[in-house]
Design a protein around this motif. Structure first.
Motif, mmCIF file in Angstrom:
data_model
loop_
_atom_site.group_PDB
_atom_site.id
_atom_site.type_symbol
_atom_site.label_atom_id
_atom_site.label_comp_id
_atom_site.label_asym_id
_atom_site.label_seq_id
_atom_site.Cartn_x
_atom_site.Cartn_y
_atom_site.Cartn_z
ATOM 1 N N TYR A 1 6.020 8.384 -4.781
ATOM 2 C CA TYR A 1 5.857 7.340 -3.764
ATOM 3 C C TYR A 1 6.957 6.279 -3.784
ATOM 4 O O TYR A 1 7.059 5.487 -2.849
ATOM 5 C CB TYR A 1 4.496 6.654 -3.942
ATOM 6 C CG TYR A 1 3.345 7.483 -3.444
ATOM 7 C CD1 TYR A 1 3.015 7.529 -2.094
ATOM 8 C CD2 TYR A 1 2.583 8.252 -4.328
ATOM 9 C CE1 TYR A 1 1.958 8.301 -1.636
ATOM 10 C CE2 TYR A 1 1.526 9.023 -3.881
ATOM 11 C CZ TYR A 1 1.222 9.043 -2.532
ATOM 12 O OH TYR A 1 0.171 9.817 -2.082
ATOM 13 N N TYR A 2 7.771 6.240 -4.822
ATOM 14 C CA TYR A 2 8.776 5.178 -4.919
ATOM 15 C C TYR A 2 9.878 5.381 -3.874
ATOM 16 O O TYR A 2 10.423 6.475 -3.735
ATOM 17 C CB TYR A 2 9.376 5.151 -6.318
ATOM 18 C CG TYR A 2 10.345 4.014 -6.532
ATOM 19 C CD1 TYR A 2 9.881 2.739 -6.849
ATOM 20 C CD2 TYR A 2 11.717 4.205 -6.406
ATOM 21 C CE1 TYR A 2 10.762 1.684 -7.046
ATOM 22 C CE2 TYR A 2 12.603 3.166 -6.593
ATOM 23 C CZ TYR A 2 12.121 1.906 -6.900
ATOM 24 O OH TYR A 2 12.992 0.862 -7.083
ATOM 25 N N GLU A 3 10.208 4.298 -3.160
ATOM 26 C CA GLU A 3 11.205 4.357 -2.093
ATOM 27 C C GLU A 3 12.175 3.187 -2.265
ATOM 28 O O GLU A 3 11.773 2.010 -2.270
ATOM 29 C CB GLU A 3 10.514 4.286 -0.734
ATOM 30 C CG GLU A 3 11.436 4.139 0.463
ATOM 31 C CD GLU A 3 12.487 5.230 0.529
ATOM 32 O OE1 GLU A 3 13.664 4.908 0.304
ATOM 33 O OE2 GLU A 3 12.116 6.393 0.796
ATOM 34 N N LYS A 4 13.452 3.489 -2.400
ATOM 35 C CA LYS A 4 14.459 2.459 -2.647
ATOM 36 C C LYS A 4 14.540 1.450 -1.502
ATOM 37 O O LYS A 4 14.823 0.264 -1.740
ATOM 38 C CB LYS A 4 15.830 3.107 -2.879
ATOM 39 C CG LYS A 4 15.945 3.820 -4.222
ATOM 40 C CD LYS A 4 17.351 4.346 -4.456
ATOM 41 C CE LYS A 4 17.457 5.014 -5.833
ATOM 42 N NZ LYS A 4 18.834 5.548 -6.067
ATOM 43 N N LYS A 5 14.300 1.886 -0.264
ATOM 44 C CA LYS A 5 14.339 0.948 0.864
ATOM 45 C C LYS A 5 13.266 -0.127 0.722
ATOM 46 O O LYS A 5 13.490 -1.292 1.071
ATOM 47 C CB LYS A 5 14.145 1.711 2.185
ATOM 48 C CG LYS A 5 15.303 2.575 2.598
ATOM 49 C CD LYS A 5 15.091 3.199 3.962
ATOM 50 C CE LYS A 5 13.927 4.189 3.950
ATOM 51 N NZ LYS A 5 13.798 4.884 5.263
ATOM 52 N N ILE A 6 12.097 0.271 0.197
ATOM 53 C CA ILE A 6 11.030 -0.702 -0.024
ATOM 54 C C ILE A 6 11.426 -1.658 -1.143
ATOM 55 O O ILE A 6 11.210 -2.876 -1.043
ATOM 56 C CB ILE A 6 9.706 0.005 -0.358
ATOM 57 C CG1 ILE A 6 9.262 0.878 0.818
ATOM 58 C CG2 ILE A 6 8.630 -1.012 -0.704
ATOM 59 C CD1 ILE A 6 7.982 1.647 0.557
ATOM 60 N N SER B 1 0.837 -1.198 0.000
ATOM 61 C CA SER B 1 0.000 0.000 0.000
ATOM 62 C C SER B 1 0.874 1.250 0.000
ATOM 63 O O SER B 1 1.881 1.320 0.713
ATOM 64 C CB SER B 1 -0.921 0.016 1.235
ATOM 65 O OG SER B 1 -1.612 1.242 1.325
ATOM 66 N N SER B 2 0.471 2.229 -0.767
ATOM 67 C CA SER B 2 1.240 3.479 -0.865
ATOM 68 C C SER B 2 0.944 4.443 0.277
ATOM 69 O O SER B 2 1.609 5.473 0.398
ATOM 70 C CB SER B 2 0.946 4.178 -2.199
ATOM 71 O OG SER B 2 -0.449 4.411 -2.330
ATOM 72 N N ARG B 3 -0.055 4.098 1.106
ATOM 73 C CA ARG B 3 -0.436 4.989 2.204
ATOM 74 C C ARG B 3 -0.805 4.175 3.440
ATOM 75 O O ARG B 3 -1.075 2.974 3.335
ATOM 76 C CB ARG B 3 -1.620 5.863 1.796
ATOM 77 C CG ARG B 3 -1.251 6.956 0.811
ATOM 78 C CD ARG B 3 -2.417 7.866 0.536
ATOM 79 N NE ARG B 3 -2.052 8.962 -0.345
ATOM 80 C CZ ARG B 3 -2.912 9.843 -0.816
ATOM 81 N NH1 ARG B 3 -4.191 9.759 -0.514
ATOM 82 N NH2 ARG B 3 -2.513 10.824 -1.603
ATOM 83 N N PRO B 4 -0.875 4.824 4.622
ATOM 84 C CA PRO B 4 -1.333 4.120 5.819
ATOM 85 C C PRO B 4 -2.757 3.602 5.628
ATOM 86 O O PRO B 4 -3.551 4.182 4.885
ATOM 87 C CB PRO B 4 -1.278 5.202 6.907
ATOM 88 C CG PRO B 4 -0.339 6.237 6.386
ATOM 89 C CD PRO B 4 -0.483 6.214 4.903
ATOM 90 N N LEU B 5 -3.080 2.519 6.317
ATOM 91 C CA LEU B 5 -4.417 1.940 6.218
ATOM 92 C C LEU B 5 -5.399 2.617 7.164
ATOM 93 O O LEU B 5 -6.582 2.748 6.853
ATOM 94 C CB LEU B 5 -4.352 0.445 6.530
ATOM 95 C CG LEU B 5 -3.329 -0.372 5.721
ATOM 96 C CD1 LEU B 5 -3.377 -1.828 6.144
ATOM 97 C CD2 LEU B 5 -3.595 -0.237 4.239
ATOM 98 N N TYR B 6 -4.914 3.032 8.317
ATOM 99 C CA TYR B 6 -5.760 3.649 9.348
ATOM 100 C C TYR B 6 -5.056 4.871 9.919
ATOM 101 O O TYR B 6 -3.831 4.946 9.884
ATOM 102 C CB TYR B 6 -6.042 2.647 10.482
ATOM 103 C CG TYR B 6 -6.809 1.421 10.053
ATOM 104 C CD1 TYR B 6 -8.194 1.447 9.956
ATOM 105 C CD2 TYR B 6 -6.146 0.247 9.733
ATOM 106 C CE1 TYR B 6 -8.904 0.320 9.562
ATOM 107 C CE2 TYR B 6 -6.854 -0.888 9.339
ATOM 108 C CZ TYR B 6 -8.230 -0.842 9.258
ATOM 109 O OH TYR B 6 -8.931 -1.951 8.874
#
Length: 386
Positions: free
Chosen positions: A90-95, A8-13
């Protein structure tokens, strides 16, 4: 039992937007039949406990912190590639590093929108699933028609890049879902890929909680208020529609309900009889006390959660053709008006409580028949099992 990596690109809650409602829906369906681990991005850490409380059956929960300043900086990579701006954002190398290391532990990877597909778009030997949610290129095609200045330029770039990227994703993922038939046909106009419609399920409130269609005059808009199509909608309504309604009903109020209001929305709160609430703990009371729910969408794509939720509460809803896209309206469930007859449509409903009640009843029946959990569950598993 098969294992799923859900990205997911964002928090769920906490849930404050339609995309979060959609993301959690798909996640809950997957958890019914699979072991599911979740990766999500957030501007801050510490939300894992809330996810665990809301979804006790989920497996690993891994949050990657991505500060907003870094996201803005990363967006500049669009100068050196052809990816959509939002994919760069939203792209993050750590992910990417984490996924590359652990992807072989899973049977299925599920991306909650195109913003997360770049991590796995070239992956082999795993079932790749994508929920497009909306046809974003269609959204930007509409948005650029109403934009001015630099935003017109930005939307034009994003439209072109999203169009190409969506087609690349369609051809690279084995399972593809989208929210409505309108969005589906838009994407497939340039492709022959398999694309399944999976709607948004609606929680149906008990009849004791439905709208009372009060006569005292609340016109309500509910949505996340830093979302550009919502900002455009309430600004248009506040400046071009509401003043004309007040000439007939001076005590009428326009109530804008939703989290993180943009500065343009906050400014509307200084106008006469316009209230901007910001985040509220519960939206139900606003549906119950709404004389009319106004959704004057001029841009956007997909089915509007704000509309189908209001329908479940039996509200009288006035929207535009764009707002009604994806809904098969045949029995007066909504009042659909354009910019030329919006004022007259609302005035006629303000003067006719019985018509408001009849519309609300038809709207609620539509949701029960077409958007219940049972109906949407069948759509979801048809998409997954293909």
């Amino acid at each position: 039992m098969k294992k799923v990596l859900f990205i997911s690109s964002r928090p769920l809650y906490p849930i404050i937007s339609g995309i979060q409602i959609r993301t959690v829906q798909q996640l809950e369906f997957l958890m019914q039949r699979y072991n599911v681990d979740v990766i999500y991005q957030s501007e801050k850490t510490g939300g894992e406990k809330l996810v665990r409380e809301q979804l006790p059956g989920v497996g690993k929960i891994i949050c990657f912190k991505l500060p907003k300043w870094k996201s803005y900086l990363q967006t500049l990579r669009f100068l050196f590639n052809r990816l959509p701006l939002q994919v760069n954002y939203y792209y993050e190398k750590k992910i990417q590093t984490y996924i590359d290391k652990h992807l072989n532990e899973y049977d299925i990877v599920f991306c909650n929108n195109i913003r997360t597909t770049q991590y796995v778009i070239e992956a082999k030997h795993i079932l790749k699933c994508i929920d497009f949610v909306d046809a974003l290129s269609m959204n930007y095609e509409k948005a650029r028609q109403h934009a001015h200045g630099i935003w017109k330029w930005i939307y034009a770039i994003e439209y072109k890049r999203c169009s190409a990227y969506e087609q690349h994703v369609l051809s690279s993922f084995e399972r593809c879902a989208i929210i409505s038939e309108v969005d589906k046909q838009y994407l497939l106009s340039r492709s022959h890929s398999m694309l399944h419609v999976v709607g948004n399920k609606v929680n149906i409130p008990d009849e004791t909680f439905i709208s009372q269609h009060e006569d005292w005059g609340n016109i309500v808009f509910i949505g996340k208020m830093n979302y550009e199509p919502n900002i455009v909608a309430v600004t248009y309504f506040a400046e071009h529609v509401f003043p004309k309604l007040m000439m007939r009903y001076p005590r009428l109020r326009f109530v804008i309900v939703g989290a993180v209001p943009d500065a343009r929305v906050q400014k509307l709160g200084t106008y006469k009889n316009i209230i901007v609430t910001g985040y509220v703990n519960a939206v139900e009371p606003y549906y119950q006390k709404a004389t009319i729910v106004a959704c004057p969408m001029l841009t956007g794509a997909g089915i509007q959660n704000k509309i189908i939720q209001a329908m479940a509460y039996g509200c009288c809803i006035v929207t535009t053709p764009i707002g009604a896209e994806g809904l098969n309206i045949q029995h007066g469930e909504l009042a659909i008006a354009n910019e030329n007859n919006m004022v007259q449509t609302i005035l006629s409903l303000l003067e006719n409580k019985q018509k408001r009640k009849d519309m609300g009843k038809a709207a609620r029946e539509y949701v029960i028949k077409n958007l219940s959990e049972q109906v949407i569950s069948q759509q979801f598993w048809k998409f997954m099992n293909q």
